[in-house]
Design a protein around this motif. Structure first.
Motif, short mmCIF file in Angstrom:
data_model
loop_
_atom_site.label_atom_id
_atom_site.label_comp_id
_atom_site.label_asym_id
_atom_site.label_seq_id
_atom_site.Cartn_x
_atom_site.Cartn_y
_atom_site.Cartn_z
N THR A 71 -2.63 5.40 -6.08
CA THR A 71 -2.17 4.17 -6.73
C THR A 71 -3.21 3.69 -7.74
OG1 THR A 71 -1.18 3.63 -4.60
CG2 THR A 71 -1.13 1.93 -6.29
N PHE A 73 -2.90 3.05 -12.01
CA PHE A 73 -3.27 1.85 -12.74
C PHE A 73 -4.64 1.99 -13.42
CE2 PHE A 73 0.13 0.41 -10.06
CZ PHE A 73 0.80 -0.51 -10.86
N TYR A 102 -0.18 -4.79 -11.25
CA TYR A 102 0.77 -4.28 -10.27
C TYR A 102 1.64 -5.41 -9.71
CZ TYR A 102 2.58 -1.41 -6.45
OH TYR A 102 3.40 -0.74 -5.58
#
Length: 474
Positions: free
Chosen positions: A128, A132, A156
């Motif tokens: 994750t 990002f 997010y």
């Protein structure tokens, strides 16, 4: 959505030098035309997520309100970061109670690592984090960096709010994964049931079911601490740190010394650096309290010694740390500690390890390419047992190495030998593969003299701590 207060900024003159400069993106002082008493009032004024009242919230309120010491420790730790988070939330028009989310995720510990290997104040999994743009290299892990991880977390959360149009569901998705929340919504809709957080909580795992109630509980305590007999410390409504851009490699120890900060305080502001040297260029930033940034500039202008004492070495072939340390003139324990290599692990060919600079090492910075792409690949070594070999007059390191199918570097590393000469009667410790036991036993049985004594030692199994794992927020 909350309305951002009318703010006028008065920025201080930036710190700069030939090697470093401070950014004014986090100015050292602010003047508010609508000035709150402290940062807590500013956070309370921006609350915008609808309140939740249910049994889970009551349970969490009981838990937190009976742990005053825990709350105050967490607040003290978070006091370094809260102003920056609130600023970023207000710039985006996001609810300011989201600044309290690290209270739930990590207790505001930017070096926190969960059992699932989520890392940092905002607890990003590796995959994750990459989604990002949080870089994770041997030298730096942006999941722990205050600026980068906060930016990624708010990006997010904004994205999740855009999907669900509901902050409570967005927060559930931050914890459970957006796909999981979307599936739960479809199941509710198929049965004609409501799709709010409270109505759907029965479909959620316990951790997610309690996730927003935890934030609600902390939000309630911050809103009215007096109702829970808690006295929150006042937090100044101004930046805790400024950013310093660096253009040369610098040891973490040296940077802290120049800033006149303890290693603990320096690391608390700069937890993303994995190794004792900070590599990179002008895009690499160091966070320092404003006063210490000025001290850093002043002390740097007078500094006479080297800024960095570290270089890199590319491992040419897969080998043990003991043999590597012999080549490099360092103790095995030192190589393991600096490079985070567990005991009994082999370092694979192509790995990059950090070593102290020496007279044989060019006094230059680690290249940006190495800083970005360097990695250490390790694998579990073959299970071994220890043999004790008594040296005869005919023995030398080469002949012993050939006999036991090991390397001279291994022999020297196992026995801490600084030279190649051996003395008759000297005992050498040798590690041989367990599978080779019968062959070496046979060799021993046919010796003309009982000079070789074999003492088997059980092989130890070592668990490897990796930082991989499944994608947390997906």
């Amino acid at each position: 959505m909350n309305t951002r207060p009318d703010i006028s900024k008065i920025s201080t003159s930036p710190v700069s030098s030939a090697l470093t400069g401070t950014s004014s993106s986090e100015p050292a002082s602010f003047v508010y035309t609508n000035q709150e008493a402290d940062l807590w009032e500013r956070i309370r004024a921006g609350y915008a997520i609808p309140d939740l009242n249910n049994k889970q919230v009551d349970n969490q309120l009981t838990w937190y309100s009976t742990r005053t010491d825990y709350i105050l420790r967490t607040v003290q730790r978070g006091s370094r970061y809260l102003y920056h988070v609130v600023e970023e939330l207000e710039k985006r028009g996001m609810p300011t109670e989201l600044a309290l989310l690290p209270f739930i995720e990590s207790a505001f510990n930017p070096q926190a690592i969960s059992t699932a290997k989520a890392s940092g104040m905002w607890q990003f999994m590796a995959a994750t984090g990459k989604d990002f743009n949080l870089k994770q290299s041997m030298f730096k892990d942006d999941r722990r960096g205050i600026l980068d991880s906060t930016d990624a977390a708010l990006n997010y959360l904004e994205r999740l709010y855009g999907i669900f149009g509901d902050w409570q569901l967005a927060l559930a998705a931050y914890n459970w994964g957006e796909g999981s929340v979307q599936r739960a919504i479809k199941k509710q809709q198929a049965q004609g049931l409501p799709i709010d957080f409270d109505s759907m909580s029965g479909l959620m795992p316990q951790e997610t079911r309690n996730y927003f109630p935890k934030l609600q509980a902390v939000k309630n305590i911050i809103a009215h601490p007096e109702q829970f007999n808690i006295s929150l410390p006042a937090l100044e409504n101004q930046p805790y740190f400024v950013t310093v851009e660096k253009t040369r490699d610098i040891d973490v120890r040296v940077a802290a010394q120049l800033a006149e900060l303890s290693m603990e305080e320096f690391t608390a502001l700069n937890p993303q650096f994995n190794r004792p040297v900070i590599t990179g260029d002008s895009n690499t930033k160091i966070l320092l309290p404003a006063d210490n940034a000025n001290l850093y500039k002043e002390n740097l202008s007078k500094w006479q010694g080297p800024l960095s004492s570290w270089a890199t070495y590319t491992v040419p072939r897969t080998e043990k740390v003991e043999s590597l340390s012999q080549k490099l003139g360092q103790k095995p324990e030192f190589i393991r500690e600096v490079n985070l290599i567990p005991a009994k692990m082999l370092v694979k060919a192509g790995s990059t390890i950090l070593i102290p600079k020496s007279s044989k090492t060019p006094d230059q910075d680690i290249s940006p390419e190495i800083a970005e792409k360097a990695q250490i690949i390790i694998e579990k070594g073959v299970a071994t047992r220890q043999l004790n070999h008594k040296v005869s007059k005919q023995d030398n390191l080469n002949s012993i190495a050939r006999r036991y199918h090991v390397t001279v570097a291994d022999l020297k590393g196992w026995n801490n030998l600084k030279r190649d000469n051996l003395n008759p009667g000297q005992t050498l410790h040798i590690q041989v593969p367990v599978l080779a036991k019968s062959r070496h036993t046979a060799v021993a049985a046919h010796q003309k003299t009982p000079a070789h004594n074999f003492h088997a030692r059980p092989a130890k199994t070592l668990a490897v701590n990796t930082r991989g794992g499944k994608k947390r927020h997906g």
